[in-house]
Design a protein around this motif. Structure first.
Motif, PDB file in Angstrom:
ATOM      1  N   VAL A   1      -7.034   7.445   7.835  1.00 27.47           N
ATOM      2  CA  VAL A   1      -7.706   7.918   6.549  1.00 27.47           C
ATOM      3  C   VAL A   1      -8.477   9.117   7.040  1.00 27.47           C
ATOM      4  O   VAL A   1      -8.683   9.859   6.135  1.00 27.47           O
ATOM      5  N   GLU A   2      -9.256   8.894   8.187  1.00 27.02           N
ATOM      6  CA  GLU A   2     -10.181  10.150   8.291  1.00 27.02           C
ATOM      7  C   GLU A   2      -9.330  11.397   8.728  1.00 27.02           C
ATOM      8  O   GLU A   2      -9.990  12.426   8.840  1.00 27.02           O
ATOM      9  N   LYS A   3      -8.147  11.397   8.885  1.00 27.80           N
ATOM     10  CA  LYS A   3      -7.436  12.750   9.513  1.00 27.80           C
ATOM     11  C   LYS A   3      -6.919  13.205   8.048  1.00 27.80           C
ATOM     12  O   LYS A   3      -6.231  14.266   8.242  1.00 27.80           O
ATOM     13  N   LEU A   4      -6.858  12.441   6.996  1.00 28.53           N
ATOM     14  CA  LEU A   4      -6.397  12.998   5.610  1.00 28.53           C
ATOM     15  C   LEU A   4      -7.170  14.040   5.305  1.00 28.53           C
ATOM     16  O   LEU A   4      -8.448  14.144   5.356  1.00 28.53           O
ATOM     17  N   PRO A   5      -6.563  14.972   4.546  1.00 28.41           N
ATOM     18  CA  PRO A   5      -7.103  16.125   3.905  1.00 28.41           C
ATOM     19  C   PRO A   5      -8.294  15.562   2.792  1.00 28.41           C
ATOM     20  O   PRO A   5      -7.866  14.348   2.185  1.00 28.41           O
ATOM     21  N   ALA A   6      -9.356  16.087   2.783  1.00 31.83           N
ATOM     22  CA  ALA A   6     -10.556  15.785   1.873  1.00 31.83           C
ATOM     23  C   ALA A   6     -10.024  15.683   0.525  1.00 31.83           C
ATOM     24  O   ALA A   6      -9.377  16.614   0.207  1.00 31.83           O
ATOM     25  N   GLY A   7     -10.719  14.796  -0.240  1.00 33.72           N
ATOM     26  CA  GLY A   7     -10.163  14.766  -1.867  1.00 33.72           C
ATOM     27  C   GLY A   7     -10.309  13.408  -2.281  1.00 33.72           C
ATOM     28  O   GLY A   7     -10.576  12.425  -1.842  1.00 33.72           O
ATOM     29  N   PRO A   8     -10.219  13.300  -3.704  1.00 32.01           N
ATOM     30  CA  PRO A   8     -10.360  11.897  -4.475  1.00 32.01           C
ATOM     31  C   PRO A   8      -9.412  10.940  -3.816  1.00 32.01           C
ATOM     32  O   PRO A   8      -9.867   9.793  -3.641  1.00 32.01           O
ATOM     33  N   MET A   9      -8.140  11.339  -3.642  1.00 31.58           N
ATOM     34  CA  MET A   9      -7.148  10.419  -3.155  1.00 31.58           C
ATOM     35  C   MET A   9      -7.434   9.809  -1.684  1.00 31.58           C
ATOM     36  O   MET A   9      -7.220   8.462  -1.590  1.00 31.58           O
ATOM     37  N   ARG A  10      -7.841  10.486  -1.094  1.00 29.71           N
ATOM     38  CA  ARG A  10      -8.267  10.169   0.419  1.00 29.71           C
ATOM     39  C   ARG A  10      -9.555   9.224   0.361  1.00 29.71           C
ATOM     40  O   ARG A  10      -9.528   8.243   0.886  1.00 29.71           O
ATOM     41  N   ASP A  11     -10.556   9.662  -0.463  1.00 28.42           N
ATOM     42  CA  ASP A  11     -11.848   8.870  -0.813  1.00 28.42           C
ATOM     43  C   ASP A  11     -11.282   7.546  -1.534  1.00 28.42           C
ATOM     44  O   ASP A  11     -12.082   6.541  -0.873  1.00 28.42           O
TER      45      ASP A  11
END
Length: 173
Positions: free
Chosen positions: A53-63
């Protein structure tokens, strides 16, 4: 999978989409392991999801995905190692930040309550009282009587152990 199939998959899904799907699978595997009380497996699966998850692009879905992982991982660590484990702080304090930034109401009770118990167990009584007050505030803001009740219960415990018996009685009433 045949040798040509990974290339076909790469054309249909972006790396971020594949990463999100992988995180969902690690979360599902961790939750399933928790249901079976396979704690070490649950912790391993959920930690693998945390790495991805740390490698995913920042944003509400990732959070939100990170919050879901942390919300399952915290109880797994507590069940395996106990409320006093320092890792509980490392897992749940960021979960609280995510809960607040996303205003994710379903996460307030499990995250705040778990932190409250943890702080009591590690003799951080003033912080446990602050956490109880956050529970009360979140319940009041959401007009959620159950969350308010949990907040009062937490405040009673914190005030009691701090020696504030009058305040404990007031919150209990």
């Amino acid at each position: 999978i045949r040798e040509s199939e990974p290339e076909l998959l790469a054309h249909h899904y972006s790396a971020a989409e594949m990463g999100e799907q992988a995180v969902r699978y690690w979360l599902k595997a961790g939750a399933l392991a928790m249901q079976r009380f396979a704690l070490q497996e649950a912790i391993t699966h959920l930690n693998r999801g945390m790495v991805l998850v740390e490698k995913l692009p920042a944003g509400p879905m990732r959070d939100l995905m990170e919050l879901e992982l942390r919300t399952v991982l915290g109880p797994a660590v507590v069940a395996q190692h106990g409320w006093g484990q320092g890792e509980v702080t490392r897992i749940l304090e960021p979960a609280l930040s995510l809960t607040e930034s996303l205003d994710h109401r379903p996460s307030y009770a499990p995250v705040l309550h778990s932190l409250w118990v943890h702080y009591l167990c590690v003799d951080r009584l003033a912080v446990s009282l602050e956490t109880a007050e956050k529970l009360l505030a979140a319940g009041t803001a959401a007009n959620d009587d159950s969350l308010v009740l949990v907040g009062y219960r937490a405040a009673v415990g914190s005030h009691y152990w701090l020696g504030n018996h009058t305040d404990a009685l007031r919150h209990g009433d």
